[in-house]
Structures are given as structure tokens and as C-alpha cells.
Design a protein around this motif. Sequence first.
Motif, PDB file in Angstrom:
ATOM      1  N   PHE A   1       0.828  -1.204   0.000  1.00  0.00           N
ATOM      2  CA  PHE A   1       0.000   0.000   0.000  1.00  0.00           C
ATOM      3  C   PHE A   1       0.870   1.266   0.000  1.00  0.00           C
ATOM      4  O   PHE A   1       0.483   2.285  -0.570  1.00  0.00           O
ATOM      5  CB  PHE A   1      -0.935  -0.004   1.209  1.00  0.00           C
ATOM      6  N   GLY A   2       2.029   1.192   0.634  1.00  0.00           N
ATOM      7  CA  GLY A   2       2.938   2.345   0.643  1.00  0.00           C
ATOM      8  C   GLY A   2       3.438   2.687  -0.746  1.00  0.00           C
ATOM      9  O   GLY A   2       3.656   3.863  -1.068  1.00  0.00           O
TER      10      GLY A   2
ATOM     11  N   ALA B   1       5.465  -2.021  12.504  1.00  0.00           N
ATOM     12  CA  ALA B   1       5.975  -2.677  11.298  1.00  0.00           C
ATOM     13  C   ALA B   1       5.212  -2.216  10.065  1.00  0.00           C
ATOM     14  O   ALA B   1       5.797  -2.012   8.992  1.00  0.00           O
ATOM     15  CB  ALA B   1       5.877  -4.193  11.441  1.00  0.00           C
ATOM     16  N   GLY B   2       3.880  -2.048  10.199  1.00  0.00           N
ATOM     17  CA  GLY B   2       3.088  -1.610   9.050  1.00  0.00           C
ATOM     18  C   GLY B   2       3.487  -0.231   8.577  1.00  0.00           C
ATOM     19  O   GLY B   2       3.544   0.040   7.382  1.00  0.00           O
ATOM     20  N   PHE B   3       3.773   0.670   9.530  1.00  0.00           N
ATOM     21  CA  PHE B   3       4.192   2.023   9.159  1.00  0.00           C
ATOM     22  C   PHE B   3       5.559   1.996   8.491  1.00  0.00           C
ATOM     23  O   PHE B   3       5.797   2.695   7.499  1.00  0.00           O
ATOM     24  CB  PHE B   3       4.229   2.926  10.391  1.00  0.00           C
TER      25      PHE B   3
ATOM     26  N   VAL C   1       9.995   1.377   3.664  1.00  0.00           N
ATOM     27  CA  VAL C   1      10.284   0.419   2.596  1.00  0.00           C
ATOM     28  C   VAL C   1       9.528   0.779   1.326  1.00  0.00           C
ATOM     29  O   VAL C   1      10.073   0.770   0.227  1.00  0.00           O
ATOM     30  CB  VAL C   1       9.937  -1.015   3.052  1.00  0.00           C
ATOM     31  N   GLY C   2       8.236   1.132   1.471  1.00  0.00           N
ATOM     32  CA  GLY C   2       7.434   1.486   0.303  1.00  0.00           C
ATOM     33  C   GLY C   2       7.991   2.657  -0.461  1.00  0.00           C
ATOM     34  O   GLY C   2       7.939   2.701  -1.696  1.00  0.00           O
ATOM     35  N   VAL C   3       8.534   3.637   0.262  1.00  0.00           N
ATOM     36  CA  VAL C   3       9.120   4.807  -0.400  1.00  0.00           C
ATOM     37  C   VAL C   3      10.426   4.437  -1.100  1.00  0.00           C
ATOM     38  O   VAL C   3      10.664   4.802  -2.256  1.00  0.00           O
ATOM     39  CB  VAL C   3       9.356   5.942   0.618  1.00  0.00           C
ATOM     40  N   LEU C   4      11.288   3.706  -0.407  1.00  0.00           N
ATOM     41  CA  LEU C   4      12.582   3.366  -0.984  1.00  0.00           C
ATOM     42  C   LEU C   4      12.452   2.550  -2.272  1.00  0.00           C
ATOM     43  O   LEU C   4      13.187   2.771  -3.236  1.00  0.00           O
ATOM     44  CB  LEU C   4      13.428   2.597   0.034  1.00  0.00           C
TER      45      LEU C   4
ATOM     46  N   ALA D   1      -3.007   2.574   5.948  1.00  0.00           N
ATOM     47  CA  ALA D   1      -2.384   2.907   4.666  1.00  0.00           C
ATOM     48  C   ALA D   1      -3.319   2.570   3.518  1.00  0.00           C
ATOM     49  O   ALA D   1      -3.406   3.316   2.524  1.00  0.00           O
ATOM     50  CB  ALA D   1      -1.062   2.159   4.515  1.00  0.00           C
ATOM     51  N   TYR D   2      -4.049   1.442   3.645  1.00  0.00           N
ATOM     52  CA  TYR D   2      -5.017   1.106   2.598  1.00  0.00           C
ATOM     53  C   TYR D   2      -6.114   2.169   2.505  1.00  0.00           C
ATOM     54  O   TYR D   2      -6.533   2.560   1.412  1.00  0.00           O
ATOM     55  CB  TYR D   2      -5.658  -0.263   2.834  1.00  0.00           C
TER      56      TYR D   2
END
Length: 311
Positions: free
Chosen positions: A72-73, A202-204, A210-213, A268-269
Motif C-alpha cells: 500500500f505504501g 511494522a506496518g508504518f 520500505v514502500g518509499v525506498l 495505509a489502505y
Amino acid sequence: MVLTLALLAAGALLLYLGAEAAVRGAAGLSRALRIPAFVLGALLFGVDLEGLGAALVAAGRGQTEIAAGESFGTILFLFSLALGAALLLARSPVPSPSPAMVALPALPVVACAVAISDRFVARWEGALLVIIYGAYVVLVILRGNGPDERRRQADEGKRASPEAPTSRLALLTFGGLALVFVGATVLVASGGRLVDLTTLSAGFVGAAVVGVLVSLDEVLLEVLPIRRGEPELATGNLFGTLAAFTTGVPGLAALVRPLVLDGAAAAAYLAVALLYFVVGTGFLARGKAGRLLGGTVLVLYAAWLSLASMT
């Protein structure tokens, strides 16, 4: 630290060169093969290999909250920072895809909502999500190959200047995507060395770090096509990634290991659904998107980041 910064710079350079080559090659292929640019953008750029790989690895390691948050990120980053930057840097408003192409990802978004409603995605639910993504791909191809779209592509092909041989364009496209993958991998590995242990959920971490990178290349895959006059590649990437990372990617991750979501991943979803509503409505209402929408999605992302970091 010096080595880490050097690797970050090298990764960024590979990322830029790869994205530029991929955009040039895909634009040429769409004209040479009479394939709608939106379709190529959705299918080639929409499945972000770094994001897919990170989700599968996290699921395999049992870090399912990170796997879901990262999926989702990736969408959050694309629909906010990447799209916002592209719209703010665009020379003119970006034309909307056809209404059907804007509305089509609603099916994957709703399917994802049903699957994660209990914050658990079983393997059979993951299989259904993958099937739904396959259906989305088929519908995109069928819609893109309709008579009106074929006629438009033929007219553009007649007006366009001669392209390089198709084999060279294909090599440029897939070679560019390979460079994008290598560059993003270097960035992720180097960025991980700069991230200290925190008390964040962990979700954040999956969604905001991780989602951004793994999504840094998406900035270029949005900005470059728009700046080069190929907005269909950018919008194809935008809505194709939304479909892939609400169904195909979490579905495959759930097949590796059933996903358990924490509150941050679920939040995030919800932010993804809101951004899709805002962006889709903006495109459908005006038939184009400009700096106002770009600024709006950046503000919404900042608001989510502020709220999510406090959970």
C-alpha cells in the motif's frame, strides 16, 4: 557513511538513466506496434519489480505486516509524491485517460477492501486477488485494442517520424527497466544502512520507509513521460500500479505466507482508497489534471504521514 552516500548517488544515476531509456523505448514501441501507450504504461511500468520483490521477501520472512504495508505504501508514494511532482512540473495540464480506464481499478480496490476487512488474507483469498488482477489486465488490453483506440494509434503512426527498428526499441525499453531495477535495488540497500532501529510499527515502516525506498523510480516514471509529451505512459503507470498493488502483489505475497495486517497497514489502505477517489474524481470531472490536484495529493500524503507516525 561516505561509501553509503556514494552508493546512493550511483543508484540514483542508474535509476535516472534506466527510466529515461525505458520511457523512450516504450513510447517508440507504442507507435511502432500500434499499442496504446496507456496499456504499455499499465503493464510494463505498473508492476514495480522492486516493490513486488520486497513484498514477497517480507512475506517469506514472516514479516507480513511489512509486506502489506509496503504494497500500500508503494501506491501511496505514487499517487502523492510522484504524481504531485509530475503535475507540478508539467508544462500543461495532463489529459485524463478514458473514463473506463480511470474507473477500472475500482474493482481491484474494492476486492482488496473485502480481503483485508478482517486484517487477514488467507492463501485462497490471495489466489482470488491474483485472478482479479489477471482479469484487470485482460480488460485493459481489450479496452486498449478497441476500434476507436486502434484508429487513433494508426493516425498517430502516420504523423509520427520514422522510429528505430522494433527490436532496438524493445531492447531500449527492457534494458531501461533492468537499469531501473538495479538502481532501485542499490538505493534500497544503501538506504537501509541509513535507517536506524525505531519504535515505529511494522506496518508504518513498510508503508512509509520500505514502500518509499522501493518506489523512488516511480517519480521518474511519472515525471519523464509527462515532460516528454507522453502522458499516457504516466497515467497507465499510475492506474496500473494501483491495480497491481491492491490485488496481484498482496495476492502473491499471501500465497507465500498468509498476511496479517496491523493497524498501520490497514490505515495505509484507507489512505490509498482516499487518494484514488480524489485523483480519479479530478480526472473524470475536468478531463485533465493540473497543479491544483498535484498540490492536493501532496497535502493529503503529508497529513497521512503525520497521523500514521503517531499510531
